[in-house]
Write a protein that holds these residues in place. Structure first.
Motif, PDB file in Angstrom:
ATOM      1  N   UNK A 173       0.770  -1.308   0.241  1.00  0.00           N
ATOM      2  CA  UNK A 173       0.105  -0.105  -0.130  1.00  0.00           C
ATOM      3  C   UNK A 173       0.843   1.361  -0.119  1.00  0.00           C
ATOM      4  N   UNK A 174       2.015   1.112   0.536  1.00  0.00           N
ATOM      5  CA  UNK A 174       2.810   2.510   0.541  1.00  0.00           C
ATOM      6  C   UNK A 174       3.252   2.718  -0.823  1.00  0.00           C
ATOM      7  N   UNK A 175       3.119   2.086  -1.809  1.00  0.00           N
ATOM      8  CA  UNK A 175       3.037   2.530  -3.150  1.00  0.00           C
ATOM      9  C   UNK A 175       2.164   3.514  -3.725  1.00  0.00           C
ATOM     10  N   UNK A 176       1.173   3.334  -3.033  1.00  0.00           N
ATOM     11  CA  UNK A 176      -0.065   4.107  -3.425  1.00  0.00           C
ATOM     12  C   UNK A 176       0.041   5.547  -2.725  1.00  0.00           C
ATOM     13  N   UNK A 177       0.027   6.536  -3.330  1.00  0.00           N
ATOM     14  CA  UNK A 177       0.160   7.864  -3.126  1.00  0.00           C
ATOM     15  C   UNK A 177      -0.985   8.337  -1.895  1.00  0.00           C
ATOM     16  N   UNK A 178      -2.266   7.924  -1.936  1.00  0.00           N
ATOM     17  CA  UNK A 178      -3.055   8.400  -1.226  1.00  0.00           C
ATOM     18  C   UNK A 178      -2.978   7.698   0.380  1.00  0.00           C
ATOM     19  N   UNK A 181      -1.065  10.144   2.722  1.00  0.00           N
ATOM     20  CA  UNK A 181      -1.657  11.414   3.138  1.00  0.00           C
ATOM     21  C   UNK A 181      -2.122  11.325   4.765  1.00  0.00           C
ATOM     22  N   UNK A 182      -2.131  12.712   5.234  1.00  0.00           N
ATOM     23  CA  UNK A 182      -2.447  12.631   6.533  1.00  0.00           C
ATOM     24  C   UNK A 182      -3.780  12.073   6.787  1.00  0.00           C
ATOM     25  N   UNK A 222       6.510   6.128   5.163  1.00  0.00           N
ATOM     26  CA  UNK A 222       6.005   7.569   4.916  1.00  0.00           C
ATOM     27  C   UNK A 222       4.550   7.497   5.535  1.00  0.00           C
ATOM     28  N   UNK A 223       3.856   6.548   6.221  1.00  0.00           N
ATOM     29  CA  UNK A 223       2.675   6.650   6.778  1.00  0.00           C
ATOM     30  C   UNK A 223       2.465   7.751   7.792  1.00  0.00           C
TER      31      UNK A 223
END
Length: 369
Positions: A173-178, A181-182, A222-223
């Motif tokens: 999932x970390x490859x999905x930009x959304x 997001x915060x 980046x989460x």
């Protein structure tokens, strides 16, 4: 091409099926597959702002009737039901518009992101007579369906407690930009599944307590919010339940642990549904132990890209909704139950922030019915 059997009667004796429009065809991809393979549904139109995605889905399913404008579906008299698979913060608006246009609604979980919208949606649904069904798909996998049937038949006696978890290595999932997001929270995007299991059996949750953390893997990826969480629930009759979720760590082999599990412990037995692995175990009130699997249904549930998409459960819940609309019964989770689950999730979010037990406050508490 296989001819579908009509489901409903409309007009002067003309037999037709329920006709579906799908809004949002990222997640809505599974619902496209479900409707196209179902004997109870006719897919009429899909809608997405991304025209290239519409064309991609057209090639994938040989279905080319799409629009980039939601109003086109709302204004189409040949659409009976709209399936909503858009980002969470848009659900309330999209549900409202569909109800006002005279359409029934299937909406993916989580139902809404703001409880302030709840009362208006209930009022509009009541005034229009149109139904909202929450696509809590996890209820519609074979192990969970069998677990519920055995529970309702009293095979484990009186329910004492429920334990549900969703542990998956979702680092992809970390490859999905959304997902970075915060606004993205695994609390709603993932843990809402096992929370729904808890509320299915123990709907009167009055207090929650939980802790969470952002794991090293999630932080490095980046989460922004917790990806590791454990909660305890207390019901109004004093029973307790637990929910856990981890999303960016390795998991045990499937022979040992399923990604998502629901365990019921009763006075005379216990049962366990293992979601992804189509596996169910029960010790019933006679003491007999059984393990049941459904390998022959793997192709029904998992149609593309391994187990990252599971269109079979979407087909199961669409057909259940169709049957309920045909018979005039309520399809659960309905709008009220969906709002109740959001109230529990909001209390869980507050507990993560405060580290304290939090009372569940639902807008339904002050409403009749």
């Amino acid at each position: 091409m296989k001819i579908k059997t009509p489901l409903l009667w409309r007009g002067l004796g003309e037999a037709v099926m329920l006709r579906l429009g799908i809004l949002g065809i990222g997640e809505g991809r599974s619902t496209m597959s479900a409707a196209l393979k179902s004997e109870k549904w006719e897919l009429k139109m899909i809608c997405d702002r991304n025209e290239e995605l519409c064309k991609q889905r057209g090639k994938e399913f040989d279905f080319h009737h799409y629009t980039l404008n939601y109003e086109d579906m709302l204004n189409d008299p040949e659409i009976d039901v709209i399936g909503i698979y858009t980002p969470d913060h848009l659900h309330a608006t999209h549900i409202k518009l569909a109800l006002l246009a005279g359409k029934h609604v299937v909406c993916t979980k989580p139902l809404i992101d703001n409880l302030a919208d709840a009362e208006e949606l209930l009022r509009i649904s009541d005034e229009t007579g149109k139904k909202v069904f929450v696509g809590q798909s996890s209820r519609f996998f074979e192990p969970m369906k069998r677990q519920r049937k055995d529970y309702e038949e009293g095979l484990i006696g009186e329910l004492v407690t429920v334990e549900a978890n969703y542990n998956a290595d979702h680092r992809w999932f970390l490859g999905k930009g959304w997902s970075l997001q915060e606004s993205f929270m695994w609390l709603y995007g993932g843990l809402s599944h096992p929370v729904d299991f808890i509320r299915w059996y123990l709907p009167n949750i009055e207090e929650v307590m939980g802790y969470g953390m952002l794991s090293p893997n999630g932080r490095q990826g980046g989460l922004k919010n917790e990806d590791t969480m454990h909660f305890i629930f207390k019901t109004s009759d004093g029973r307790v339940a637990s929910v856990s979720g981890t999303y960016t760590c390795p998991v045990q082999p499937m022979q040992r642990e399923s990604e998502m599990t629901c365990i019921l412990r009763g006075t005379e037995g216990a049962s366990q549904g293992d979601y992804m692995d189509l596996r169910y175990a029960i010790t019933d009130k006679t003491g007999e132990e059984r393990i049941i699997t459904w390998e022959h249904k793997l192709k029904h549930y998992f149609r593309f890209e391994g187990k990252s998409h599971h269109a079979g459960e979407y087909q199961n819940y669409l057909e259940y909704f169709a049957e309920c609309l045909e018979s005039g019964q309520t399809a659960y989770p309905d709008l009220r139950e969906g709002i109740g689950t959001i109230a529990v999730l909001k209390a869980m979010e507050e507990s993560l922030k405060t580290g304290m037990p939090v009372k569940v406050k639902s807008p339904l508490d002050d409403l009749p019915g």
